[in-house]
Design an enzyme around this catalytic site. Structure first.
Site, short mmCIF file in Angstrom:
data_model
loop_
_atom_site.label_atom_id
_atom_site.label_comp_id
_atom_site.label_asym_id
_atom_site.label_seq_id
_atom_site.Cartn_x
_atom_site.Cartn_y
_atom_site.Cartn_z
N HIS A 146 0.88 -1.14 -0.01
CA HIS A 146 0.09 -0.05 -0.02
C HIS A 146 0.83 1.36 -0.13
CE1 HIS A 146 -3.39 2.76 0.97
NE2 HIS A 146 -2.68 3.25 2.02
N ARG A 155 4.04 10.75 -4.67
CA ARG A 155 5.44 11.49 -5.14
C ARG A 155 5.82 10.55 -5.98
NH1 ARG A 155 4.43 10.79 0.05
NH2 ARG A 155 5.48 8.79 0.05
#
Ligand code: CA
Length: 439
Positions: A146, A155
């Site tokens: 995850h 990001r």
């Protein structure tokens, strides 16, 4: 290393409660999970109960009948209160004594059958409250799958931050908005900012998401300034539940730096009513393994016991039932299957890390495990991952599509444990429904 199993786990045990002996029950005599309940629609006080088949042992009634002796009777008396905090604070020996006494009293042929029969309430006639008052709630982030998948969306150039493989990452959440299964809540509103926008705007969340988590209830706490070492960490854990940590992704993306999630996470989170004790989960332990090229945990997060049996193999499943499905009488549809066994950090490591600086835990504190996504894309524990940030909407069997959660959607999490030669046990389920935003 001690064997964690005892006579209460014996697979051949059966109960005089016949529904506890059916192969598909979540609550055979080897499980015995705890909840706070009362008769539906009544003004009775909530009190502790233990699930057996499709019934509940009313611990207030059992306590009044003085069925048990010694520490087991004291434990049953603590369960007559409107929360389980005192019972949870009594510690492992009390939890274990009550479990053993209940196991013996519920077994086929028990001399206590006739008295205990008068202490049973059908689950179909019960409603549940929060099992305890949660003083503090901490949410961890223990699925590396995850963390990597979400990190890649937030990001792209730096998905997994360098601390991830060294520290069980977490943040302090808010307990006030955590409620028991059946919770409904309005779609949260807040500030969001689209990547191309020059300024944020205000309005209802457009990217509402579920998070498939395991809830970890602390039993006995520790004194401020006195860390819990990893060898004793699990002695402080009362048990586990299913946990849906509702999340507003668009609010989260705008607010989360530099101090982490805030209003994107504290509007609702839902737990299953039944807490399965760590003792009941003993047969389903699994080794804690690190991929070959990953760093080993620092010594304070390592132990032989943790390496050999630190993980727990709990099958987890998320289902959705949309408003349209409900109106058409359609059953909930599976969104994903995963397992708690993939967790990058164990429960013992979470407890030890949380207290290593001297932080004190108290009875009834709750940890979220973090979203439990498995290694494969279809095992993801959130829609953010399943729809790849909304780029690949899911198509449901009735033709509806979902990138994120719509108003009227009900999300359900189920969990169970099974293993060759062991009696399978289940967690029941947690269900909650998103309502339209308040004006
Ligand atoms: Ca979470």
């Amino acid at each position: 290393m001690m064997s964690l199993s005892n006579e209460t786990h014996a697979p051949h045990l059966t109960s005089w409660v016949s529904s506890a002996n059916t192969p598909n029950t979540d609550f055979p005599i080897q499980n015995l999970p705890f909840a706070q309940f009362r008769r539906k629609g009544s003004d009775e006080v909530f009190r502790g109960g233990v699930a057996i088949g499709d019934l509940i042992v009313d611990l207030a009634a059992a306590s009044a009948a003085e069925l048990f002796e010694g520490i087991a009777q004291q434990a049953a008396e603590a369960c007559t209160q409107p929360t389980l905090n005192d019972f949870m604070g009594m510690g492992k020996s009390a939890w274990s004594a009550l479990r053993l006494a209940l196991s013996r009293a519920l077994r086929s042929g028990s001399a206590q059958q006739s008295v205990l029969e008068s202490c049973l309430v059908p689950q179909s006639e019960a409603e549940y409250s929060m099992p305890c008052q949660i003083g503090d709630y901490t949410d961890f982030y223990t699925s590396v799958h995850h963390a990597s998948a979400v990190g890649a969306q937030f990001r792209p150039d730096n998905p997994l931050l360098p601390n991830y493989k060294w520290i069980p990452i977490g943040y302090h959440g808010r307990a006030s908005s955590i409620d028991v299964s059946g919770q409904t809540f309005p779609r949260p509103q807040g500030q969001t900012k689209a990547p191309e926008a020059s300024e944020p705007s205000f309005g209802p969340c457009k990217r509402l998401d579920h998070e498939l988590e395991v809830g970890i209830f602390i039993g006995s706490g520790n004194t401020l300034g006195e860390p819990i070492d990893i060898e004793h960490a699990e002695d402080h854990v009362f048990g586990l539940c299913l946990f849906n940590d509702w999340s507003a992704r668009d609010i989260q993306a705008w607010e989360y730096q530099p101090l982490g999630p805030f209003l994107s996470k504290n509007f609702a989170s839902t737990i299953s009513p039944w807490i399965v004790s760590l003792e009941a989960l003993a047969p389903f332990r699994a080794p804690f393994l690190r991929p070959e090229n990953d760093p080993q945990p620092l010594p304070y997060l390592s132990s032989e016991t943790n390496s050999k049996q630190g993980e727990i193999d709990i099958a987890l499943q998320v289902l959705i039932q949309t408003e349209q499905m409900r109106q058409a009488g359609r059953e909930p549809e599976i969104l994903a299957n995963s397992s708690f066994v993939h967790s990058y950090w164990t429960i013992a490591q979470m407890v030890t890390h949380h207290t290593v600086n001297g932080c004190n835990l108290r009875p009834g504190d709750l940890f979220g495990s973090g979203t439990q996504s498995g290694p494969n894309h279809e095992e993801a524990g959130s829609l953010l991952e399943l729809s790849r940030g909304g780029k690949e909407p899911l198509t449901l069997a009735n033709g509806e599509t979902r990138s994120f959660i719509e108003d009227g959607d009900t999300l359900i999490i189920r969990g169970w444990c099974q293993k060759e030669g062991v009696a399978p046990i289940g967690f029941g389920e947690v269900s909650s429904t998103v309502l339209p935003p308040n004006n």
